[in-house]
Design a protein around this motif. Structure first.
Motif, mmCIF file in Angstrom:
data_model
loop_
_atom_site.group_PDB
_atom_site.id
_atom_site.type_symbol
_atom_site.label_atom_id
_atom_site.label_comp_id
_atom_site.label_asym_id
_atom_site.label_seq_id
_atom_site.Cartn_x
_atom_site.Cartn_y
_atom_site.Cartn_z
ATOM 1 N N LYS A 15 0.832 -1.201 0.000
ATOM 2 C CA LYS A 15 0.000 0.000 0.000
ATOM 3 C C LYS A 15 0.868 1.253 0.000
ATOM 4 O O LYS A 15 0.611 2.206 -0.747
ATOM 5 N N LYS A 16 1.898 1.292 0.805
ATOM 6 C CA LYS A 16 2.791 2.451 0.867
ATOM 7 C C LYS A 16 3.549 2.635 -0.451
ATOM 8 O O LYS A 16 3.735 3.758 -0.909
ATOM 9 N N GLU A 19 1.131 4.135 -2.968
ATOM 10 C CA GLU A 19 0.906 5.550 -2.659
ATOM 11 C C GLU A 19 2.099 6.392 -3.093
ATOM 12 O O GLU A 19 1.935 7.471 -3.670
ATOM 13 N N CYS A 23 2.212 9.347 -6.018
ATOM 14 C CA CYS A 23 2.739 10.692 -5.760
ATOM 15 C C CYS A 23 3.820 11.053 -6.767
ATOM 16 O O CYS A 23 3.849 12.169 -7.293
#
Length: 75
Positions: A15-16, A19, A23
């Motif tokens: 998930k990180k 993300e 970005c």
């Protein structure tokens, strides 16, 4: 392998990473769009700017930059 079958630590890491990639893609798109349509010049290369801003290795920034360039070109 399915996301629901992963252990909690692996879910969090994936998930990180997603993300972070999103970005980077957003920032790379803005840089590429500015260069293509607003005649903005930057003193550094796309890769160096993204890498220094997010503090990552080459793989994610390069992938995001290539995808952003393709998106800008498709406009």
């Amino acid at each position: 392998m399915y996301y629901k079958d992963l252990e909690p630590d692996a879910e969090f890491i994936i998930k990180k990473d997603l993300e972070l990639y999103n970005c980077m893609l957003h920032k790379a798109f803005k840089i590429c769009f500015d260069r293509a349509y607003k005649d903005v010049t930057y003193s550094e290369t796309d890769q160096r700017m993204i890498k220094s801003f997010y503090g990552t290795s080459d793989y994610f920034p390069l992938s995001a930059i290539y995808e952003a360039k393709a998106l800008v070109k498709s406009l």
